[in-house]
Enzyme design. Structure first.
Site, short mmCIF file in Angstrom:
data_model
loop_
_atom_site.label_atom_id
_atom_site.label_comp_id
_atom_site.label_asym_id
_atom_site.label_seq_id
_atom_site.Cartn_x
_atom_site.Cartn_y
_atom_site.Cartn_z
CG ASP A 197 16.73 18.13 -37.18
OD1 ASP A 197 16.89 18.93 -38.12
OD2 ASP A 197 16.87 16.90 -37.29
CG ASP A 505 23.54 4.55 -36.06
OD1 ASP A 505 22.59 3.80 -36.33
OD2 ASP A 505 23.88 4.80 -34.90
O1 LIG Z 1 15.13 14.34 -35.60
C1 LIG Z 1 16.21 14.20 -35.05
C2 LIG Z 1 16.45 13.27 -34.02
C3 LIG Z 1 17.71 13.18 -33.46
N1 LIG Z 1 18.71 13.99 -33.87
C4 LIG Z 1 20.04 13.92 -33.22
O2 LIG Z 1 20.53 12.61 -33.25
C5 LIG Z 1 21.45 12.43 -32.18
C6 LIG Z 1 21.23 11.09 -31.51
O3 LIG Z 1 20.03 11.06 -30.83
P1 LIG Z 1 19.89 10.51 -29.35
O4 LIG Z 1 18.46 10.64 -29.00
O5 LIG Z 1 20.90 11.09 -28.46
O6 LIG Z 1 20.16 8.99 -29.57
P2 LIG Z 1 21.13 7.97 -28.85
O7 LIG Z 1 20.30 6.85 -28.42
O8 LIG Z 1 22.01 8.53 -27.85
O9 LIG Z 1 21.92 7.68 -30.16
C7 LIG Z 1 22.59 6.58 -30.66
O10 LIG Z 1 21.79 5.85 -31.58
C8 LIG Z 1 21.27 6.59 -32.67
C9 LIG Z 1 20.55 5.62 -33.58
O11 LIG Z 1 19.55 4.97 -32.94
C10 LIG Z 1 22.36 7.29 -33.44
O12 LIG Z 1 21.77 8.15 -34.36
C11 LIG Z 1 23.19 8.09 -32.49
O13 LIG Z 1 24.24 8.71 -33.17
C12 LIG Z 1 23.75 7.18 -31.42
O14 LIG Z 1 24.55 7.91 -30.52
C13 LIG Z 1 21.26 13.60 -31.23
O15 LIG Z 1 22.36 14.45 -31.31
C14 LIG Z 1 20.01 14.27 -31.75
O16 LIG Z 1 20.04 15.63 -31.57
C15 LIG Z 1 18.49 14.90 -34.90
O17 LIG Z 1 19.40 15.63 -35.28
N2 LIG Z 1 17.26 14.97 -35.47
#
Ligand SMILES: O=c1ccn([C@@H]2O[C@H](COP(=O)(O)OP(=O)(O)O[C@H]3O[C@H](CO)[C@@H](O)[C@H](O)[C@H]3O)[C@@H](O)[C@H]2O)c(=O)[nH]1
Ligand SMILES: [Mn+2]
Length: 788
Positions: A197, A505
């Protein structure tokens, strides 16, 4: 009925370990004397017959089993006593309601206490659901291996999501990709998709580099069966340099290869551009030009490795898994729906290219550590009896950068080891966004039906696209990833991941379950995926704010488990989800306890029974047993004592800041005043900050409003405790007896907040609480103390 001639497991042949098959060298057998050959054949026939018999017997054995956790009965008995205690507390509050002449302050404080305790009691009841029915699942991958030949295994697609090359460095992303490319699974049945993204040329370049490196990395991992298979994590492990085996010889070479690759990627990023020499090596680079930005570009789909192309092999001649780079189209004015949007684009694009029956979804920081994880997951999906109703298999979120005493309580041990297994006990484990294996149909939005899915066959065919089709596939995929594609479709509503919620999710998982499917929570002894936990306080709080906000939003929406899930999932599961959905409103009782109780202490208003009263017993019982229980629970899950103590601090901080702001934001959104956002969790910090993290020193450093709240509450309790004790000694010594509970509460608040006072007044490093925050907190806390 002939016997397999499985060649020696030499490096040249890419046989996956068929350990239970009889290895008979046919050539040698032919050259043997007749009698020996006959005898051998007879023996082999007998062995084969025996094996067949065993197989037949085995055919009835399930591919996985579920076991109840130990100690359920004693837990239920214990919970019953706590329940009685809670009821007595509420009775006390009602029976001893203050009369008007006792002062307005006391009446209001009492009403507040009663409300707080009613809310906490209801919440306590909800949390019981996740402890009532804990059970664990165990797959039998050997049975799977015996029952299904390689040809009968389904196509598997792995989705890796990344969104920003600065906070999610491309080297980290490709480590995750490399770790899944090396899964112990037939490469012609494995396809890996990276969704970017960030639309970054550097991420694309890194993936290209990884595809070259994989030609050495894959055979190396398979030959020596090394784990973990993220090169970064693997080479971080200590290696005995004096080792002279073959592994040691190859180890150095591969390590150098990895480091060279990493240097090339990182220096390109540092330079800020990719050289023309490199750009000329792949047509994909032509997609980037100076005008495009992260928010405004066409869709990019590049099939970097075409797993079907027999000429693309690793350096030992084995096929490689398919590898695809995807950056969906983004245009101003078109909402892209964050990760949910990325996932939906991935579902469509992959259906065009490999159409795997099983989808593994990973965040870019979560590398795979267990080479057999796909096979284990298949045990659940392919079980003859129960497999057809399973929509997804969720692994716990574990991290590889947690310090010994887990300063910010990121590990969530109890959630991962007990609560999720408890909700899994109602066949309703939540989908947590990463480390989750899905059935394609259920993720895409299909409803479960017994007739349709029992005995359903999988897509087992390797991709059969000829070379000319690669361009065609890329072009078709671009359309599927364009931003106008979803217009007037059910994507984001009934199909794929659901839009408009920061916890895409959990809401999607819940919707899947309410369409009749079941889910599994699977926690292997050794974590199969490891991610990066936040290393500073504000990153951790920002993450909890996003989660609690997204989940409270679900509670208030039509997806509220008690309404939407009614009659579709078990009551225990409905309650189990609400443990998290109600995080945000938890701020209310907590804030009340940590503000009003100390203020009343300071002003000599007693809110709890006297220590000599019988009513004191239920308060003490509930308070003490709950704390001891939570401590034992954490210890049994592998937390240290100090880790538990740190967690208590974090729970108070989270509830009074992250949950509080989440609550406010949800209300503002309900009023239609703002839109859902998704703040991506940063995965890198400066070295200075990292070194404090490693020493377990809390990181403040900025003047965030959350820090002002944390500091003010700490100051307020300190002042009140001091004031309360002075008052007891100087004014009214007999008063201690009716103030004891409040003294203990504030005393514990002060103890748990010791690192905060240190950051306020003692520390000199850059991570201390800034002067402006200290000033505000002292002013706020002392003015609160002066209100009468
Ligand atoms: O516009 C976006 C925003 C995020 N992501 C991806 O989403 C994932 C999760 O994002 P992150 O910021 O790492 O969130 P976390 O807080 O670590 O994530 C937890 O919580 C999220 C929901 O709040 C879930 O989507 C994740 O899978 C879960 O691991 C990452 O790989 C990002 O690259 C995208 O692909 N597009
Ligand atoms: Mn993450």
């Amino acid at each position: 009925m002939y016997i397999y001639a499985s060649g020696p497991l030499s490096a040249g042949k890419c046989q996956l370990h068929n350990n239970n098959l009889l290895a008979v060298d046919l050539e040698m057998a032919a050259s043997m004397r007749r009698e020996i050959a006959a005898a051998a054949a007879a023996a082999a026939a007998a062995a084969a017959a025996e094996e067949e018999e065993e197989e037949e017997e085995e055919a009835f054995l399930p591919l996985f089993e579920t076991k109840e956790a130990k100690g359920r009965v004693s837990y239920r008995l214990f919970a019953a006593t706590v329940f009685v205690g809670i009821c007595l507390i509420l009775v006390y509050r009602i029976v001893n309601f203050p009369r008007a002449e006792e002062g307005r302050g006391r009446v209001w404080a009492w009403i507040g206490m009663l409300t707080a305790e009613v809310l906490l009691s209801l919440y306590w009841i909800i949390t019981q659901s996740a402890r009532w029915n804990v059970s664990y699942c165990f797959p039998f991958k050997d049975r799977l291996h015996h029952r299904y030949d390689e040809e009968k295994l389904p196509q598997v697609d792995v989705f890796v999501c990344t969104a920003d090359p600065t906070i999610e460095p491309p080297t980290m992303v490709v480590n995750t990709v490399l770790s899944v490319m090396t899964y112990n699974y037939p490469p012609e049945k494995l396809s890996i998709y990276l969704s970017d993204d960030g639309g970054s040329e550097f991420t694309f370049y890194a993936l290209l580099e990884a595809s070259h490196f994989s030609k050495y990395w894959l055979p190396f991992c398979k030959k020596f069966n090394v784990e973990p298979r993220s090169p970064e994590a693997y080479f971080k492990q200590n290696f005995d340099e004096t080792d002279t085996t073959q592994l040691a010889q190859e180890w150095l070479g591969i390590k150098k290869g990895y480091e060279d690759m990493k240097n090339r990627i990182e220096s390109a990023i540092a330079r800020g551009s990719i050289s023309n020499e490199i750009k000329n090596q792949h047509k994909g680079f032509s997609e980037w030009n100076s005008k495009m930005t992260k928010q405004d570009h066409q869709s990019i789909v590049q099939i970097i490795i075409d797993g079907n192309d027999k000429t693309v092999v690793d350096n030992e001649g084995c096929q490689l898994p398919t590898l695809v780079y995807l950056s969906r189209e983004k245009r101003p004015g078109y909402p892209h729906n964050f990760k949910a949007g990325a996932m939906n684009a991935l579902i469509r694009v992959s259906s065009e290219i490999s159409n795997g029956s099983i989808i593994l979804n990973l965040d870019c920081d979560m590398y795979a550590t267990a080479a057999d994880a796909i096979r284990e997951a298949l045990c659940f999906f392919m079980d003859e009896k129960r497999g057809h109703e399973i929509a997804f298999v969720q692994h716990p979120q574990c991290f590889d950068n947690i310090t010994k005493n887990d300063l910010y309580g990121n590990n969530c041990h109890v959630i991962n080891q007990i609560e999720l297994a408890g909700i899994g006990g109602y066949d309703a484990a939540p989908y947590c966004g990463t480390g989750c294996f899905h059935r394609r149909e259920s993720l895409s939005g299909e409803k479960y039906s017994e007739e349709h899915y029992s005995g359903r066959s999988w897509n087992v065919e390797p991709i059969k696209n000829d070379k000319s089709r690669v361009d065609e596939m890329e072009n078709a995929s671009k359309v599927l990833a364009s931003c106008g594609y979803e217009k007037d479709t059910q994507w984001g509503k009934e199909m794929g991941l659901i839009y408009g919620c920061a916890s895409e999710d959990v809401i999607t998982g819940l919707a899947i379950l309410c369409r009749g499917w079941k889910s599994i929570f699977y926690k292997p002894d050794r974590a199969a995926f490891l991610g990066v936990a936040p290393t500073t306080l504000d990153i951790s709080l920002a993450q909890f704010k996003r989660w609690s906000e997204g989940m409270f939003q679900i509670f208030l929406s039509k997806y509220c488990p008690f309404i939407y899930g009614h009659g579709k999932i078990k009551l225990g599961a409905q309650m189990g989800y609400c443990i998290y959905f109600l995080w945000a409103p938890l701020f209310l009782p907590t804030l009340f306890y940590v503000i009003v109780s100390p203020l009343c202490l300071l002003h000599g208003i007693s809110l709890f029974p006297k220590v000599t009263s019988l009513w004191f017993i239920p308060f003490a019982y509930v308070f003490i047993t709950n704390n001891i229980y939570s401590m034992l629970e954490e210890l049994s899950c592998g937390t240290t004592l100090k880790g538990w103590w740190n967690l208590q601090r974090m729970l108070i901080i989270r509830k009074t800041t992250a949950f509080f702001f989440a609550f406010v934001d949800v209300i503002i959104r309900q009023l239609g005043l703002s839109q859902t956002a998704f703040a991506i969790t940063a995965k890198v910090v400066t070295e200075d900050v990292l070194s404090r993290y490693e020493q377990e020193i809390m990181e403040f450093g900025s003047s965030s409003i959350m820090f002002t709240i944390i500091a003010t509450l700490a100051m307020l309790n300190l002042l009140s405790l001091a004031g309360g004790i002075i008052r007891a000694i100087v004014v009214d010594f007999g008063g201690v007896e009716k103030m004891i509970f409040q003294i203990i509460l504030s005393g514990l608040m002060v103890l748990v907040n010791l690192p905060i006072y240190e950051a306020l007044f003692i520390r000199k490093d850059k991570g201390r609480i800034p002067f402006s925050v200290m000033f505000k907190s002292v002013v706020l806390a002392s003015s609160a103390c002066m209100i009468t």
